[in-house]
Design a protein around this motif. Structure first.
Motif, PDB file in Angstrom:
ATOM      1  N   LEU A   1      44.364  35.825  41.196  1.00  0.00           N
ATOM      2  CA  LEU A   1      44.728  36.745  40.124  1.00  0.00           C
ATOM      3  C   LEU A   1      46.098  37.305  40.473  1.00  0.00           C
ATOM      4  CD1 LEU A   1      43.768  38.288  37.512  1.00  0.00           C
ATOM      5  CD2 LEU A   1      43.043  40.120  39.052  1.00  0.00           C
TER       6      LEU A   1
ATOM      7  N   VAL B   1      48.733  40.100  39.760  1.00  0.00           N
ATOM      8  CA  VAL B   1      48.812  41.442  39.172  1.00  0.00           C
ATOM      9  C   VAL B   1      50.233  41.957  39.357  1.00  0.00           C
ATOM     10  CG1 VAL B   1      47.853  43.781  39.192  1.00  0.00           C
ATOM     11  CG2 VAL B   1      46.400  41.836  39.837  1.00  0.00           C
TER      12      VAL B   1
ATOM     13  N   LYS C   1      51.912  40.172  42.095  1.00  0.00           N
ATOM     14  CA  LYS C   1      51.249  40.063  43.415  1.00  0.00           C
ATOM     15  C   LYS C   1      50.002  39.186  43.303  1.00  0.00           C
ATOM     16  CE  LYS C   1      49.422  42.334  47.458  1.00  0.00           C
ATOM     17  NZ  LYS C   1      49.462  41.196  48.359  1.00  0.00           N
ATOM     18  N   LEU C   2      49.907  38.185  44.182  1.00  0.00           N
ATOM     19  CA  LEU C   2      48.772  37.260  44.168  1.00  0.00           C
ATOM     20  C   LEU C   2      47.605  37.823  44.976  1.00  0.00           C
ATOM     21  CD1 LEU C   2      50.284  33.699  44.727  1.00  0.00           C
ATOM     22  CD2 LEU C   2      49.158  34.563  42.679  1.00  0.00           C
ATOM     23  N   VAL C   3      46.423  37.864  44.374  1.00  0.00           N
ATOM     24  CA  VAL C   3      45.233  38.365  45.058  1.00  0.00           C
ATOM     25  C   VAL C   3      44.149  37.295  44.968  1.00  0.00           C
ATOM     26  CG1 VAL C   3      43.566  40.264  45.206  1.00  0.00           C
ATOM     27  CG2 VAL C   3      45.854  40.710  44.357  1.00  0.00           C
ATOM     28  N   SER C   4      43.420  37.081  46.044  1.00  0.00           N
ATOM     29  CA  SER C   4      42.357  36.073  46.054  1.00  0.00           C
ATOM     30  C   SER C   4      40.991  36.750  45.986  1.00  0.00           C
ATOM     31  CB  SER C   4      42.455  35.232  47.330  1.00  0.00           C
ATOM     32  OG  SER C   4      42.221  36.037  48.476  1.00  0.00           O
ATOM     33  N   GLN C   5      39.922  35.939  46.143  1.00  0.00           N
ATOM     34  CA  GLN C   5      38.528  36.412  46.153  1.00  0.00           C
ATOM     35  C   GLN C   5      38.032  36.753  44.743  1.00  0.00           C
ATOM     36  OE1 GLN C   5      36.557  36.150  48.691  1.00  0.00           O
ATOM     37  NE2 GLN C   5      38.074  35.746  50.273  1.00  0.00           N
TER      38      GLN C   5
ATOM     39  N   ALA D   1      36.102  40.100  43.876  1.00  0.00           N
ATOM     40  CA  ALA D   1      37.018  41.246  43.913  1.00  0.00           C
ATOM     41  C   ALA D   1      37.846  41.293  42.624  1.00  0.00           C
ATOM     42  CB  ALA D   1      37.932  41.154  45.132  1.00  0.00           C
TER      43      ALA D   1
ATOM     44  N   ARG E   1      35.636  42.431  39.707  1.00  0.00           N
ATOM     45  CA  ARG E   1      35.361  43.870  39.760  1.00  0.00           C
ATOM     46  C   ARG E   1      36.572  44.662  39.243  1.00  0.00           C
ATOM     47  NH1 ARG E   1      34.103  44.009  44.547  1.00  0.00           N
ATOM     48  NH2 ARG E   1      31.846  43.721  44.258  1.00  0.00           N
ATOM     49  N   TYR E   2      37.748  44.251  39.641  1.00  0.00           N
ATOM     50  CA  TYR E   2      38.988  44.898  39.188  1.00  0.00           C
ATOM     51  C   TYR E   2      39.110  44.794  37.668  1.00  0.00           C
ATOM     52  CZ  TYR E   2      44.051  45.354  38.412  1.00  0.00           C
ATOM     53  OH  TYR E   2      45.298  45.713  37.944  1.00  0.00           O
TER      54      TYR E   2
ATOM     55  N   LYS F   1      36.860  47.120  35.910  1.00  0.00           N
ATOM     56  CA  LYS F   1      37.253  48.534  35.936  1.00  0.00           C
ATOM     57  C   LYS F   1      38.257  48.818  34.814  1.00  0.00           C
ATOM     58  CE  LYS F   1      36.529  49.143  40.897  1.00  0.00           C
ATOM     59  NZ  LYS F   1      37.156  49.298  42.221  1.00  0.00           N
TER      60      LYS F   1
ATOM     61  N   TYR G   1      32.561  48.197  34.682  1.00  0.00           N
ATOM     62  CA  TYR G   1      32.144  48.532  36.055  1.00  0.00           C
ATOM     63  C   TYR G   1      31.923  50.038  36.088  1.00  0.00           C
ATOM     64  CZ  TYR G   1      31.978  48.661  41.162  1.00  0.00           C
ATOM     65  OH  TYR G   1      31.591  48.835  42.471  1.00  0.00           O
TER      66      TYR G   1
ATOM     67  N   ALA H   1      27.186  51.789  40.135  1.00  0.00           N
ATOM     68  CA  ALA H   1      28.053  50.715  40.629  1.00  0.00           C
ATOM     69  C   ALA H   1      27.372  49.956  41.765  1.00  0.00           C
ATOM     70  CB  ALA H   1      29.387  51.290  41.109  1.00  0.00           C
ATOM     71  N   LEU H   2      26.661  50.678  42.609  1.00  0.00           N
ATOM     72  CA  LEU H   2      25.918  50.046  43.712  1.00  0.00           C
ATOM     73  C   LEU H   2      24.898  49.058  43.161  1.00  0.00           C
ATOM     74  CD1 LEU H   2      24.771  49.773  46.615  1.00  0.00           C
ATOM     75  CD2 LEU H   2      23.570  51.931  46.261  1.00  0.00           C
TER      76      LEU H   2
ATOM     77  N   ASP I   1      26.791  46.041  41.954  1.00  0.00           N
ATOM     78  CA  ASP I   1      27.288  45.238  43.082  1.00  0.00           C
ATOM     79  C   ASP I   1      26.150  44.480  43.750  1.00  0.00           C
ATOM     80  OD1 ASP I   1      29.863  47.594  44.213  1.00  0.00           O
ATOM     81  OD2 ASP I   1      29.968  45.953  42.777  1.00  0.00           O
TER      82      ASP I   1
ATOM     83  N   ALA J   1      27.673  45.608  49.130  1.00  0.00           N
ATOM     84  CA  ALA J   1      27.442  46.554  48.030  1.00  0.00           C
ATOM     85  C   ALA J   1      27.130  47.940  48.589  1.00  0.00           C
ATOM     86  CB  ALA J   1      26.292  46.059  47.146  1.00  0.00           C
TER      87      ALA J   1
ATOM     88  N   LEU K   1      41.072  46.780  44.691  1.00  0.00           N
ATOM     89  CA  LEU K   1      41.094  45.312  44.648  1.00  0.00           C
ATOM     90  C   LEU K   1      41.576  44.734  45.979  1.00  0.00           C
ATOM     91  CD1 LEU K   1      41.143  42.476  43.289  1.00  0.00           C
ATOM     92  CD2 LEU K   1      43.347  43.109  42.285  1.00  0.00           C
TER      93      LEU K   1
ATOM     94  N   ASP L   1      38.816  45.243  48.485  1.00  0.00           N
ATOM     95  CA  ASP L   1      37.722  44.302  48.225  1.00  0.00           C
ATOM     96  C   ASP L   1      38.093  42.891  48.679  1.00  0.00           C
ATOM     97  OD1 ASP L   1      36.523  45.768  45.081  1.00  0.00           O
ATOM     98  OD2 ASP L   1      35.918  46.135  47.161  1.00  0.00           O
ATOM     99  N   GLU L   2      39.330  42.481  48.419  1.00  0.00           N
ATOM    100  CA  GLU L   2      39.770  41.138  48.817  1.00  0.00           C
ATOM    101  C   GLU L   2      39.673  40.966  50.335  1.00  0.00           C
ATOM    102  OE1 GLU L   2      43.960  40.421  48.575  1.00  0.00           O
ATOM    103  OE2 GLU L   2      43.737  38.236  48.475  1.00  0.00           O
TER     104      GLU L   2
ATOM    105  N   ASP M   1      36.000  41.008  51.640  1.00  0.00           N
ATOM    106  CA  ASP M   1      35.317  39.739  51.392  1.00  0.00           C
ATOM    107  C   ASP M   1      35.771  38.686  52.404  1.00  0.00           C
ATOM    108  OD1 ASP M   1      34.929  39.811  47.719  1.00  0.00           O
ATOM    109  OD2 ASP M   1      33.773  40.710  49.342  1.00  0.00           O
TER     110      ASP M   1
END
Lengths: 178, 226
Positions: free
Chosen positions: A51, A53, A56-60, A63, A66-67, A70, A80, A87-88, A91, B66, B91, B94-95, B98
């Motif tokens: 992803l 953003v 900026k490149l973000v993996s996973q 995650a 979830r972003y 939100k 979310y 939220a728990l 998740d 979680a 985020l 979280d990344e 994980d």
């Protein structure tokens, strides 16, 4: 709103919950299918989906989803929950779907068709490694008065269950019948 | 405040970041430690759920990450929650969490290897340079290298730091046959990170009284508070 780019193969797979959340939330994003053999060495050891953003490149993938959840509101409520306990519960369910799917992952690389289908049959038999999680999640859904997985509105948990368990009821995976 | 109970084994495994977050955040909780026999008895009743479990005002919840995310929303250190409220900052946390959590995965099948020599040999394969666990540690080391503050992200203590610290210390505990205590000594940022987190006053206090042998490497190398 940040400039978003979902980078993945042109399949549903691990990016679909993120794509769906952004679509439901009416959030613009670029849906990008890269030349992966060309891109891979540049981003290693990161895997797809990525992803981006605001550059900026973000993996996973979880995650990322979830972003997106939100940011995304559906019928006025974020996908979310803001309440930590709700939220728990979301998740927990999302991670349970991950546990459901994990035993299937090695089966994708089994070359022999008969062997692949036999292995998947083992996983989906009652009490098997995948089925036991599906049954547990089914039990959680049974307790819901709203029909939604958590609380009384659509959340990330619903999207992930819909895409990552219910999609297999289409027979899209060899060896797993609807 | 909610009534919290954490149920897990004695050793610092997947529940350790949870316990540590509650400890440094000053949040009371019941620490329910189970021996292997007690777990064998409990297991069929909760299957397919695994440990750790968190009980929140009577409701049982599973899934270690979680649970961790939840307690890190409640736990504040120096006024900052351990899990960021800003979605983009969260985020990034979280990344990294994980990625760190995936580090234990190659080790899990080795628990079932009965023969000690075979188990140690298998683990040695994982830890050799370029092996799955060494590669994982080297990647985390590289991520830490990007930080100027020494914290993993955002120049403050977050859930990501707790994960890195507890998982690295678990590998370094010397309690995993076939995994030497100096396994990650060649990764300088991991080593510095361990020192930094262990020296945080709230972390130091938390581990100060822990006598279970596996906890030795979680303690600060500076003089004890007493």
């Amino acid at each position: 709103m940040p400039v978003l780019k979902v980078i993945y193969f042109p399949i549903a797979g691990r990016a679909e919950p993120t794509r769906l959340a952004l679509k439901l939330g009416g959030i613009d994003f670029e849906d990008s299918n890269p030349n992966w053999p060309e891109m891979k060495p540049k981003v290693a050891p990161l895997q797809l989906p990525l992803l981006e953003v605001d550059g900026k490149l973000v993996s996973q993938s979880i995650a990322q989803t979830r972003y997106a959840c939100k940011l995304a509101k559906f019928e006025g409520k974020p996908l979310y929950p803001e309440d930590p306990f709700q939220a728990l519960l979301v998740d927990e369910l999302v991670d349970k779907v991950g546990d459901f799917f994990a035993p299937l992952i090695p089966t994708f690389s089994i070359a022999d068709q008969k062997e692949k289908e036999a292995k998947r049959a083992e996983l989906t038999v009652k009490g098997g490694p995948c089925e036991k999680w599906a049954a547990n999640i089914d039990g959680v859904l049974a307790k819901s008065s709203s029909g939604f997985a958590v609380g009384d509105s659509l959340t990330m948990a619903d999207l992930v269950i819909f895409l990552n368990i219910n999609s297999y009821r289409t027979g899209m995976l060899d060896g797993i019948s609807p | 405040m909610q009534q919290l109970k954490v149920t897990y084994f004695a050793f610092p495994g997947r529940a350790e970041p949870i316990r540590l977050a509650l400890g440094v955040g000053g949040i009371d909780f019941e620490d329910c430690v189970l021996g292997p026999e007690a777990w064998e008895e409990m297991k069929p009743k909760v299957s397919p759920l695994q440990l750790p479990l968190l009980n929140v005002d009577g409701k049982t919840v599973s899934q270690s990450i979680a649970i961790n995310r939840y307690v890190c929303k409640l736990a504040k250190v120096d006024g900052n929650p351990l899990y960021p409220q800003d979605p983009f900052e969260a985020l990034l946390v979280d990344e990294l969490v994980d990625k760190v959590s995936d580090g234990l995965d190659p080790l899990v099948p080795t628990w079932d290897i009965e023969d000690a020599k075979e188990r140690e040999a298998k683990r040695a394969e994982l830890m050799v340079k370029g092996g799955p666990i060494e590669k994982w540690a080297a990647h985390i080391d590289g991520e830490l290298a990007k930080s100027t503050s020494g914290f993993a992200l955002l120049d403050q203590l977050t859930m990501a730091d707790l994960y890195i610290f507890t998982y690295v210390c678990f590998f370094r505990s010397g309690k995993l046959d076939g995994i030497p205590q100096d396994s990650f000594d060649h990764l300088s940022h991991l080593c510095l990170h361990r020192e930094k987190i262990a020296d945080i006053p709230q972390v130091k206090v938390y581990y100060n009284d822990k006598t279970f042998p596996a906890y030795a490497c979680f303690k600060s190398s500076q003089a004890s508070l007493h």
